[in-house]
Each structure stands twice: as structure tokens, then as C-alpha cells.
Scaffold this motif. Structure first.
Motif, short mmCIF file in Angstrom:
data_model
loop_
_atom_site.label_atom_id
_atom_site.label_comp_id
_atom_site.label_asym_id
_atom_site.label_seq_id
_atom_site.Cartn_x
_atom_site.Cartn_y
_atom_site.Cartn_z
N GLY A 177 0.82 -1.21 0.00
CA GLY A 177 0.00 0.00 0.00
C GLY A 177 0.85 1.26 0.00
N LYS A 178 1.95 1.24 0.74
CA LYS A 178 2.86 2.39 0.76
C LYS A 178 3.50 2.59 -0.60
N HIS A 179 3.90 1.49 -1.24
CA HIS A 179 4.52 1.60 -2.56
C HIS A 179 3.53 2.13 -3.58
N MET A 180 2.28 1.65 -3.52
CA MET A 180 1.26 2.12 -4.45
C MET A 180 0.94 3.59 -4.20
N GLN A 181 0.89 3.99 -2.95
CA GLN A 181 0.60 5.38 -2.61
C GLN A 181 1.72 6.29 -3.12
N GLY A 182 2.96 5.85 -3.02
CA GLY A 182 4.09 6.62 -3.53
C GLY A 182 4.02 6.79 -5.03
N ARG A 183 3.63 5.76 -5.76
CA ARG A 183 3.50 5.83 -7.22
C ARG A 183 2.40 6.80 -7.62
N THR A 184 1.28 6.76 -6.90
CA THR A 184 0.16 7.66 -7.20
C THR A 184 0.59 9.11 -6.99
N GLN A 185 1.31 9.38 -5.94
CA GLN A 185 1.77 10.74 -5.68
C GLN A 185 2.74 11.20 -6.76
N GLN A 186 3.62 10.30 -7.23
CA GLN A 186 4.57 10.65 -8.30
C GLN A 186 3.81 10.99 -9.57
N GLN A 187 2.81 10.19 -9.93
CA GLN A 187 2.03 10.44 -11.14
C GLN A 187 1.28 11.76 -11.04
N THR A 188 0.72 12.05 -9.89
CA THR A 188 -0.01 13.30 -9.69
C THR A 188 0.93 14.49 -9.85
N THR A 189 2.12 14.39 -9.29
CA THR A 189 3.09 15.46 -9.38
C THR A 189 3.51 15.69 -10.84
N LEU A 190 3.71 14.62 -11.57
CA LEU A 190 4.13 14.74 -12.96
C LEU A 190 3.04 15.40 -13.80
#
Length: 79
Positions: A62-75
């Protein structure tokens, strides 16, 4: 002739047996937990250990998925 008894540990090697973790369950949760352990032929301790390890893996995923979502949002916001 003396008979020596060897203590058999059911825990995997290296597991801390001197620091148990205690938890409380509702009666219905306890009954379900005991039934699941019995159906799988596991002790209550082994079943609890299995659930804790599985829960930690799920939490890590869940932490890894949350980190990916935040990266995509930032991009997307940065474009």
C-alpha cells in the motif's frame, strides 16, 4: 538408564520467544480466528504470526502504491 527429553520449538529459528505480542479480539473474532487456525491445522500462535506477516506485506504494498500515485499526480500537475 535415564531418558533425556529434548525441548522441541515450533517457532522458526531466530524467532523471539521471550517477547510475545498480546492482542484482544471480540468473542466473534476469536471464534472465527480459532476456527480458521483449526481448519488449517495451525496453532493459534502460528496463525497469528502468519496474519501479522501477511498484514505487514499488504501495508508495504500500500505504501509503494501510494508513492507511485503521488509521483504520477506530481508529474501531471508539473506539465
Amino acid at each position: 538408564m535415564s531418558i533425556t527429553k529434548h525441548l522441541v520449538s515450533r517457532s522458526p529459528r531466530g524467532v523471539l520467544t521471550s517477547k510475545p505480542i498480546y492482542t484482544r479480539l471480540l468473542p466473534s473474532e476469536q471464534a472465527e480466528f480459532e476456527a480458521r487456525a483449526m481448519s488449517e491445522g495451525r496453532s493459534l500462535s502460528n496463525m497469528a504470526r502468519l496474519f501479522i506477516l501477511m498484514g505487514m506485506r499488504v501495508a508495504d504494498e500500500g505504501k509503494h502504491m501510494q508513492g507511485r500515485t503521488q509521483q504520477q499526480t506530481t508529474l501531471v500537475e508539473g506539465d
